[in-house]
Enzyme design. Sequence first.
Site, PDB file in Angstrom:
ATOM      1  N   CYS A   2       0.832  -1.191   0.000  1.00  0.00           N
ATOM      2  CA  CYS A   2       0.000   0.000   0.000  1.00  0.00           C
ATOM      3  C   CYS A   2       0.867   1.240   0.000  1.00  0.00           C
ATOM      4  CB  CYS A   2      -0.904   0.035   1.238  1.00  0.00           C
ATOM      5  SG  CYS A   2      -1.945  -1.422   1.451  1.00  0.00           S
ATOM      6  N   ARG A  50      -4.538   0.913  -1.083  1.00  0.00           N
ATOM      7  CA  ARG A  50      -4.261  -0.511  -0.927  1.00  0.00           C
ATOM      8  C   ARG A  50      -4.104  -1.242  -2.251  1.00  0.00           C
ATOM      9  NH1 ARG A  50      -8.039  -5.416   0.821  1.00  0.00           N
ATOM     10  NH2 ARG A  50      -6.441  -6.913   1.450  1.00  0.00           N
ATOM     11  N   LEU A  51      -3.026  -2.031  -2.330  1.00  0.00           N
ATOM     12  CA  LEU A  51      -2.833  -3.030  -3.380  1.00  0.00           C
ATOM     13  C   LEU A  51      -3.085  -4.371  -2.715  1.00  0.00           C
ATOM     14  CD1 LEU A  51      -1.864  -3.672  -6.311  1.00  0.00           C
ATOM     15  CD2 LEU A  51       0.439  -3.902  -5.363  1.00  0.00           C
ATOM     16  N   ILE A  53      -3.136  -7.970  -1.576  1.00  0.00           N
ATOM     17  CA  ILE A  53      -2.281  -9.143  -1.729  1.00  0.00           C
ATOM     18  C   ILE A  53      -2.738 -10.265  -0.796  1.00  0.00           C
ATOM     19  CG2 ILE A  53       0.087 -10.017  -1.576  1.00  0.00           C
ATOM     20  CD1 ILE A  53      -0.273  -7.943  -3.781  1.00  0.00           C
ATOM     21  N   ASN A  75       2.002  -0.097   5.021  1.00  0.00           N
ATOM     22  CA  ASN A  75       2.546  -0.346   3.678  1.00  0.00           C
ATOM     23  C   ASN A  75       3.569  -1.456   3.809  1.00  0.00           C
ATOM     24  OD1 ASN A  75       3.727  -0.256   1.113  1.00  0.00           O
ATOM     25  ND2 ASN A  75       5.059   1.446   1.668  1.00  0.00           N
ATOM     26  N   GLU A  77       4.406  -5.990   3.854  1.00  0.00           N
ATOM     27  CA  GLU A  77       3.940  -7.354   4.102  1.00  0.00           C
ATOM     28  C   GLU A  77       4.615  -7.895   5.357  1.00  0.00           C
ATOM     29  OE1 GLU A  77       1.586  -8.797   2.419  1.00  0.00           O
ATOM     30  OE2 GLU A  77       1.501  -7.445   0.691  1.00  0.00           O
ATOM     31  N   ILE A 291      14.971  -8.973 -18.840  1.00  0.00           N
ATOM     32  CA  ILE A 291      15.009  -7.935 -19.853  1.00  0.00           C
ATOM     33  C   ILE A 291      16.225  -8.150 -20.752  1.00  0.00           C
ATOM     34  CG2 ILE A 291      16.436  -6.224 -18.637  1.00  0.00           C
ATOM     35  CD1 ILE A 291      14.186  -4.165 -19.383  1.00  0.00           C
ATOM     36  N   GLY A 365      16.315 -10.307  -6.205  1.00  0.00           N
ATOM     37  CA  GLY A 365      17.561 -10.703  -5.539  1.00  0.00           C
ATOM     38  C   GLY A 365      18.317  -9.557  -4.904  1.00  0.00           C
TER      39      GLY A 365
END
Length: 643
Positions: A2, A50-51, A53, A75, A77, A291, A365
């Site tokens: 978030c 909020r995103l 998850i 914000n 996890e 990429i 990573g």
Amino acid sequence: MCGICGVIFAEHDRPVDAKLIESMSATIVHRGPDEQGIHVDGNVGLGSRRLSIIDLEGGRQPIHNEDKTIWVVFNGELYNYPELTHSLSRRGHHFYTHTDTEIIVHAYEEFGDEFLQHLNGMFALALWDSRRQRLVLARDRMGIKPLYYALHDGALIFGSELKTILTYPGIPRTVDLVALNEYLSFEYVPTPRSIFQGISKLPPGHALSFSEGRMRIWQYWDVNLARSENIQPKRLVEYENELLEILREVVRKEMVSDVPVGVLLSGGIDSSAVAALMTEIAPQRVKSFSIRFDDVSFDESNYAHQVAQHLGTEHHELTLTPKMALDLVPQAAKFLDEPLGDSSLIPTFLLSQFTRHHVKVALGGDGGDELFAGYSTLQAHRLVEYYEMLLPSVVRHSLVPWVVDRMPVSFDNISLDFKIRRFIAGRGLPLVIRHHQWLGSFTSAQKQQLLQPWTQLREKDTYQVAFDYQRHSQAKEALNQLLYSDMKLYLEGDILPKVDRASMANSLEVRVPLLNHTLVEYVSGLPHSLKLRGLTTKYILKRVMRGRLPDAILQRGKKGFNMPVAKWLAGSLRPLLEDMLAKERLERESFFNPDYVQLLLQEHMMGQKDHRKLLWTLLMFELWYEQWGLSSKSELLGTVTLR
């Protein structure tokens, strides 16, 4: 994942307007496009984007405790929330959601300010305790998630991004000249400063409380590398087994999600190690993303292909064309709160954008170089010792510089002449200055020519912040001092903000298991000879990953996530560069000496010297300065505060 924001007034009878919180929240909608949440309680207001998850339907923020006397916006996890939920439930706490955020209010009820010691994750949070009329802000141990704050107009204002604070009426937009000085050398503004005077970044592993108009900041955690210097070493195989077990556990924890999880795969050992462990843990085929560059000297996609084929991932590759990158460069300042001179921001953004089309969460990573001593600069420090010991003084001071000055200039990725010039420029300097000069941009001598006299920056020791961290590390070994400094400066000031801004601008959550504090604490206690052995970097990590990754990946040198900046600045980006560094513009702003900047441009365009880092650093500042429409010279005069 978030974005958060909020305000608390020192005066209890001064109410917060919900529309102000809505306006602040609107500036970070990209961090949380799924939901908005606001809580206003008299003189305090909390906002969240909020995103979703975890607990997609029931995890709407702000979250409260049973009697709604404690509220939190969050914000990040928390990876140990199942265990904490079980533990706190047994202690009598009642949960109304299945989200990790609710853990915070109950842990605070149970443990007070010690609740932070119980959290395993990446986070920035704001907690309102209405019974005590107290606001608590906190940031995760490694600084993975950002948190800005400012004291202004009798209020504490805070947010995940600087733009939330700038929404507050009357906040000055005045460039901090010491921060500018540091940016020019480091390519970022080190914490706790921000590029704006009066706005600060809360340091990693720190918390802040605000009550009755008084603010207090304290440190609740720090990495301890010095303890590795006073341990009784164990057998190598014991270290390998322990490290592998912890690596597996942190990757397993950080894969927990109610939405699909992928991996950002560069082909380097760090992201490849994370991908390898994910494939061992995941019940389904792992999706990997990388990429590819058209320029062969910058392209590492063949390594990513090798790893993906070896592990059997569902691999997705984005081909980065010059047009894609060049179209993005002028827009970069729109999602950056502060100037950032790291050109890998561009491919990181495009990779995040590409990845978000497939998954909502990806593991990366980042952090492996700081943990396991992966940077080539660490090898260079050891080579400097041999250089000084073995070569006669006349060779070092006369012959070598003469030869280096006559080497042909190459714009390839980390070309031989680029490495040799940087190496020679660093010899004879104190350890920390040499280290950051190798990593950074303008030297002190170059800034003497660049900066206008009115800035009053020449008396400022740019590298004082690095010397402070060297001392705070309490380590005796040079390698441990440098690793500590890298965690506090380059990692927290450059790498993590780059990944956060690039990913969150695309509503992608990127997790970094190599920076999980349980792994950091274990690796920080390892003998440094297991990290850098001779000139072999990441020694123990490479041993642990034998058989899990191709030998070619374990044996390859570090290249970095770079792009052909030197060539583009002299080619397709030249019109933009010359416009942003035009003499008239620089004279109007009065920060930089136009004649010196024109010399840099001329030498680079003619191929006489490679000024890619200097010119890119200036370009990013000018793009940012134009984006934010900042104070004039007259408004800045007399406001310089030296650390």
